[in-house]
Design a protein around this motif. Structure first.
Motif, short mmCIF file in Angstrom:
data_model
loop_
_atom_site.label_atom_id
_atom_site.label_comp_id
_atom_site.label_asym_id
_atom_site.label_seq_id
_atom_site.Cartn_x
_atom_site.Cartn_y
_atom_site.Cartn_z
N PHE A 1 3.20 -2.57 -3.93
CA PHE A 1 4.26 -2.45 -2.91
C PHE A 1 3.66 -2.02 -1.58
O PHE A 1 4.05 -2.50 -0.52
N GLN B 1 8.90 -7.85 -1.90
CA GLN B 1 9.30 -6.51 -2.29
C GLN B 1 9.67 -6.45 -3.77
O GLN B 1 10.61 -5.75 -4.17
N PHE C 1 10.38 -3.15 -5.67
CA PHE C 1 11.64 -2.51 -5.28
C PHE C 1 12.79 -2.96 -6.19
O PHE C 1 13.54 -2.13 -6.70
N VAL D 1 17.73 0.82 6.41
CA VAL D 1 17.48 1.32 5.05
C VAL D 1 17.31 2.85 5.03
O VAL D 1 17.87 3.51 4.15
N THR E 1 10.97 7.68 2.30
CA THR E 1 11.47 6.82 3.37
C THR E 1 10.35 6.39 4.30
O THR E 1 10.29 5.24 4.73
N TYR F 1 8.50 3.60 2.83
CA TYR F 1 9.24 2.35 2.98
C TYR F 1 9.12 1.80 4.40
O TYR F 1 8.86 0.61 4.61
N PHE G 1 7.44 -1.67 5.52
CA PHE G 1 8.28 -2.69 6.15
C PHE G 1 7.67 -3.14 7.47
O PHE G 1 7.53 -4.33 7.74
#
Lengths: 326, 287
Positions: free
Chosen positions: A144, A182, A185, B176, B222, B225, B229
């Motif tokens: 990931f 992803q 996830f 998100v 977070t 993430y 991203f």
């Protein structure tokens, strides 16, 4: 004198009685029912909401302007006349009904694969004990975190050797094995939901002689509907918006709307350079940001429509997911 | 068929269920991972008759990237700086918005609709088009600037102007994170707030003693993430450089692989750094 003092006292006592009730109205007895508090909340929300929506408003207003309006300094937000030329031209340049359909086809199939694979893998991880499970999670976190560019060059080579470059399988194979966009996830989402199914339910089914796979699709699947909703909505959006891998693996064989948008100016020039379209005579035919914005809005409209329709279930599902339980 | 023990059969069934993942891992993660490392020490050529040809060059690709060519190193610096400046703002804004959305006022459903929109519609071209043509920055008007100059020291004015320039863009990355924080806040029992209030706690105290401790453990997740991203986002120029390098006759797959490896290492450092910096300390803290 005494009379005046008395009057002042009575006025004071009146306000002393009155002020607390005003205060109560403004600040409330509870945390969140005072007017001032609510006002501050609303102002903050409206301010942030405006900043949020500002780019879209800006894009929308610009996309309605003719090229003449664009260079006119007196026109800031409101176009001089309603002008749909940009949209008409961009719809043609993006090849719209067809590119929408291509997107829908590719994205729906990919998302279905992602959902099915994540459900199967998530079920295995959530309901069975085996050695190496921690390793599986560690690897999932690793893959990931790693950028997709790290795996993409050899994968491209594998596809070249197997001759499935440009074939829809190039996108579907990773999706079917939980390695799509992803991927970890979505597996974790399903894992969370499958974990929540009470054990006795499964045991009862086993006593009744149900095989693991029967338990999976007769009992477990119907109980994790929210996971499917999250995966469908979010996965759909992810695949719809992806241009990097789709562009590389499918080699422009699938002209999705986002791929077309990626090269909008080139497609636009191709489309405009046909006889009968002379941009030296009609300045509105030049490619400008208005066309670019019109194209951008056109590419997200299907997603926005989907979102408005499904958002209630989407948000409900997220509330149930315990997404934060990690 | 021989009867397996219950435990073994259980394990076997689990493995059967995750077998697609094992296959996918081997083909799309493990194999490519080692191939990328192998490529990065080679010059890779492709010819129609011979297929792929590898020429071992040692660290040549890395040397070229880090000491001769400038594009990647420059973009990588930009990326790191962007992450380090964006992430705190994204986290702070997301927590604020999550608290606002969690408050007991009417119309939060509407605002939720707006703030979650980027989760769905955010894509590279949208972002690129908006920032290329200036749709992304709220311009600081002359009046606001004058006011700011009056009340703030000169040295932090540029930071404020920058904040205004990028705030829309940053907000768009908050979808998100808001969702994660909001989900956590909704789990707090409302009676907890009421109890605190009866005991005479102010809003300020309640925020620090109740709200923040609930949200805090999620910050590190977070951040991971958000960094992942932003790193994989199509509008990130580094992804463009790596993709184009593969087709560039002077660079090819070997060079692109070395790029990808350096990028992955930088990103790993960034993520682990930020993760451990923000992780909740196991000892102490709230009871």
């Amino acid at each position: 004198m005494a009379n005046i003092n008395q009057t002042i006292q009575s006025i004071e006592s009146y306000y002393k009685r009155k002020i607390p009730s005003i205060k109560k109205k403004l600040f409330g007895v509870n945390l969140s029912d005072g007017i001032v508090y609510q006002l501050v909340m609303y102002l903050l929300l409206i301010f942030l909401g405006f900043v949020f929506i500002y780019p879209i408003l800006y894009m929308f207003s610009t996309s309605m302007m003719s090229n003449v309006d664009l260079v006119d300094n007196t026109i800031n937000w409101i176009p001089s006349e309603l002008d749909f030329t940009n949209y008409k031209l961009t719809i043609k340049a993006l090849n719209i009904p067809k590119s929408y359909l291509t997107s829908f086809f590719l994205v729906t199939i990919s998302t279905l694969c992602v959902a099915l694979a994540s459900a199967v893998i998530g079920f295995g991880l959530a309901r069975y004990e085996f050695t190496g499970k921690k390793l599986v999670f560690a690897i999932m976190i690793f893959s990931f975190i790693m950028p997709k560019t790290l795996f993409f060059i050899p994968t491209y080579q594998i596809y070249t050797t197997l001759r499935i470059k440009g074939n829809i399988l190039a996108i579907l194979l990773p999706a079917m094995t939980g390695q799509g966009l992803q991927g970890p996830f979505f597996i974790l989402i399903f894992y969370q939901f499958f974990k929540m199914i009470p054990k006795p339910l499964e045991e009862a089914a086993i006593i009744d002689g149900a095989k693991p796979f029967t338990i999976f699709y007769k009992i477990a699947i119907p109980m994790v509907l929210p996971a499917f909703i999250i995966t469908f909505v979010y996965g759909f959006a992810l695949y719809w918006n992806e241009t990097f891998l789709i562009g590389a693996y499918l080699e422009n064989k699938f002209k999705t709307v986002t791929m077309m948008l990626n090269n909008l100016s080139a497609h636009y020039e191709d489309f405009i350079s046909v006889p009968g379209m002379d941009k030296y005579k009609n300045p509105n035919l030049w490619f400008t940001e208005a066309k670019s914005f019109a194209g951008t809005l056109l590419s997200i409209i299907p997603l926005v429509l989907m979102y408005v329709v499904v958002q209630r279930w989407f948000i409900e599902s997220i509330d149930k997911s315990g997404i934060t339980g990690e | 068929m021989k009867k397996l023990s219950n435990k073994k059969r259980n394990a076997l069934t689990g493995l059967i269920f995750i077998s697609p993942w094992i296959f996918g891992f081997l083909v799309f993660v493990a194999f490519p991972f080692f191939r990328t490392i192998f490529f990065s020490f080679n010059i890779v050529k492709y010819s129609a008759e011979l297929g792929f040809i590898y020429e071992y060059v040692g660290l040549e690709n890395y040397k070229r990237i880090l000491t001769i060519d400038v594009d990647f190193v420059y973009e990588l610096q930009n990326f790191v700086i962007r992450i380090i400046t964006y992430v705190p703002v994204i986290i702070a804004l997301s927590i604020i918005i999550a608290i606002l959305l969690n408050s007991k006022i009417k119309g939060t459903a509407f605002f939720r609709l707006i703030f979650f929109l980027p989760i769905i519609i955010l894509n590279g071209d949208l972002m690129k088009n908006m920032s290329d043509y200036g749709g992304m920055n709220l311009e600081v008007s002359g009046l606001i600037l004058t006011i700011l100059q009056k009340i703030l020291p000169m040295s932090i004015i540029p930071a404020f102007v920058l904040l205004f320039d990028t705030i829309s863009e940053i907000l768009w990355y908050c979808g998100v994170p808001i969702l994660i924080f909001l989900a956590a806040l909704q789990k707090i029992d409302r009676s907890l707030y009421e109890a605190a209030q009866i005991d005479g706690a102010s809003h300020w105290n309640i925020f620090w003693k109740i709200t923040l401790p609930v949200v805090y453990p999620l910050i590190s997740v977070t951040i991971v993430y958000v960094v992942v991203f932003l790193a994989n986002f199509d509008a990130n120029p580094i992804n463009g450089i790596i993709r184009d390098a593969r087709d560039d006759p002077s660079r090819r797959a070997g060079y692109a692989s070395a790029l990808a490896i350096i990028y992955a290492i930088a990103q790993t450092f960034l993520i682990t750094g930020l993760y451990f910096l923000t992780r909740r300390k196991e000892k102490g803290g709230m009871a």
